[in-house]
Design a protein around this motif. Structure first.
Motif, PDB file in Angstrom:
ATOM      1  N   PHE A 243    -102.580 -51.921   9.159  1.00  0.00           N
ATOM      2  CA  PHE A 243    -102.264 -50.923   8.130  1.00  0.00           C
ATOM      3  C   PHE A 243    -103.456 -49.985   7.911  1.00  0.00           C
ATOM      4  O   PHE A 243    -103.301 -48.763   7.870  1.00  0.00           O
ATOM      5  CB  PHE A 243    -101.870 -51.613   6.818  1.00  0.00           C
ATOM      6  N   PHE A 244    -104.651 -50.559   7.802  1.00  0.00           N
ATOM      7  CA  PHE A 244    -105.843 -49.723   7.584  1.00  0.00           C
ATOM      8  C   PHE A 244    -106.046 -48.759   8.757  1.00  0.00           C
ATOM      9  O   PHE A 244    -106.388 -47.589   8.559  1.00  0.00           O
ATOM     10  CB  PHE A 244    -107.092 -50.599   7.397  1.00  0.00           C
ATOM     11  N   GLU A 245    -105.828 -49.250   9.942  1.00  0.00           N
ATOM     12  CA  GLU A 245    -105.990 -48.396  11.128  1.00  0.00           C
ATOM     13  C   GLU A 245    -104.991 -47.231  11.083  1.00  0.00           C
ATOM     14  O   GLU A 245    -105.330 -46.084  11.346  1.00  0.00           O
ATOM     15  CB  GLU A 245    -105.780 -49.227  12.397  1.00  0.00           C
ATOM     16  N   LYS A 246    -103.759 -47.572  10.684  1.00  0.00           N
ATOM     17  CA  LYS A 246    -102.679 -46.573  10.642  1.00  0.00           C
ATOM     18  C   LYS A 246    -102.957 -45.462   9.623  1.00  0.00           C
ATOM     19  O   LYS A 246    -102.689 -44.290   9.878  1.00  0.00           O
ATOM     20  CB  LYS A 246    -101.391 -47.302  10.241  1.00  0.00           C
ATOM     21  N   VAL A 247    -103.477 -45.828   8.453  1.00  0.00           N
ATOM     22  CA  VAL A 247    -103.658 -44.804   7.405  1.00  0.00           C
ATOM     23  C   VAL A 247    -105.011 -44.092   7.482  1.00  0.00           C
ATOM     24  O   VAL A 247    -105.216 -43.076   6.816  1.00  0.00           O
ATOM     25  CB  VAL A 247    -103.507 -45.362   5.960  1.00  0.00           C
TER      26      VAL A 247
END
Ligand SMILES: [Zn+2]
Length: 318
Positions: A243-247
């Motif tokens: 999730f962190f990578e995506k946002v």
């Protein structure tokens, strides 16, 4: 006598209506719309907010740092240095670059607290965290999401400028009342909780992923407010990381702590605007970014972005 009074009243009422009729607004002066933008013209903002100050925050902060993301951490200072929680002496280094905020001195639900307990839970938490961190602490996440609107004036007196609930909106609105601030979504919801069926967990993950996608897709001004607890991620660290990578690293997202967004929104509220919406004065120490749209031609509205530096004015031609 009564009849005369009635006649006079009728005449007076008519004359009032006539006077109002003559005060017609010119439509050409009333077709501009002003919209807030986030700093550097961004139309999206992301807040990542975590409660309880458990030892798992160490791993969470490391991940946030890896992806250059900002977090807001809500701590119960009465519980620091007890088993499972972070220690007093690591606060400064662990949460450096992120925001420290309150979660009540003893993590007591606040709905039914007496006024003196409200003062203690918030005031003592604030005093302790400020003393340890050397920073000003100005926000709060309600323990268990439990709050009492009657205590809001007390919170203001205690220097609290925002307070987050746990009532997910599944939307991206900027709230009107900062002291009852509903977030967008609980990160992964209750997925993985004891007694859950696999299909329940699947639904929670799908709902979270779907909302994240719609945040990327929306063209409206959007605040994505994600909250949670690091202790929930025992078997979900891969998901957290994904999730962190995506946002992370998106040009159109303002990555902010909660209090930094509050400061920006308050600065926007203090902006002074002429009645015809063509003149602006920014009395703050923060640069403001706005968009003004002219809807004279409804089929072809025209927008212009305006930057108003701190202490400066801006004008638009009509
Ligand atoms: Zn909590």
């Amino acid at each position: 006598m009564k009849k005369i009074c009635l006649v006079l009243l009728i005449i007076f009422s008519f004359s009032k209506v006539k006077a109002q009729d003559s005060l017609k607004w010119s439509t050409k002066n009333r077709n501009l719309s002003i919209q807030l933008l986030f700093p550097d013209w961004k139309s999206k903002a992301l807040i990542l907010s975590f409660d309880d100050g458990r030892v798992e925050d160490r791993k969470l902060v490391a991940l946030l740092n890896e992806y250059n993301l900002k977090g807001t951490f809500h701590l119960n200072s009465g519980r620091l240095s007890t088993p499972g929680t972070v220690n007093h002496d690591e606060l400064k280094s662990l949460y450096g670059g992120h925001e420290l905020s309150l979660h009540g001195y003893n993590h007591q639900g606040m709905t039914h607290l007496s006024n003196i307990d409200y003062i203690y839970e918030i005031g003592e938490d604030r005093r302790t965290l400020e003393q340890i961190s050397g920073q000003l602490i100005r926000g709060l996440a309600y323990p268990f999401g439990s709050y009492n609107v009657d205590a809001i004036p007390t919170m203001r007196d205690l220097g609290i400028e925002y307070a987050r609930t746990v009532a997910d909106t599944y939307a991206f609105d900027v709230p009107k009342n900062f002291l009852v601030w509903h977030p967008s979504i609980h990160m992964f919801g209750k997925a993985g909780y004891m007694g859950n069926l696999p299909e329940d967990d699947k639904k929670e993950y799908e709902r979270f992923d779907a909302l994240t996608e719609s945040f990327f897709e929306t063209e409206n001004l959007a605040l994505y407010y994600v909250w949670g607890h690091s202790w929930e991620y025992t078997d979900k660290w891969d998901r957290v990381s994904r999730f962190f990578e995506k946002v992370s690293g998106k040009k159109n997202i303002f990555y902010t702590t909660h209090i930094d967004l509050v400061d920006y929104l308050n600065a926007y509220k203090r902006m002074i605007i002429s009645v015809d919406k063509t003149q602006f004065f920014n009395p703050n120490s923060t640069t403001l970014y706005i968009k003004v749209t002219d809807y004279t031609d409804l089929n072809n509205p025209k927008s212009q972005k305006i930057l108003i530096p701190a202490g400066s004015s801006a004008k638009i031609d009509r």
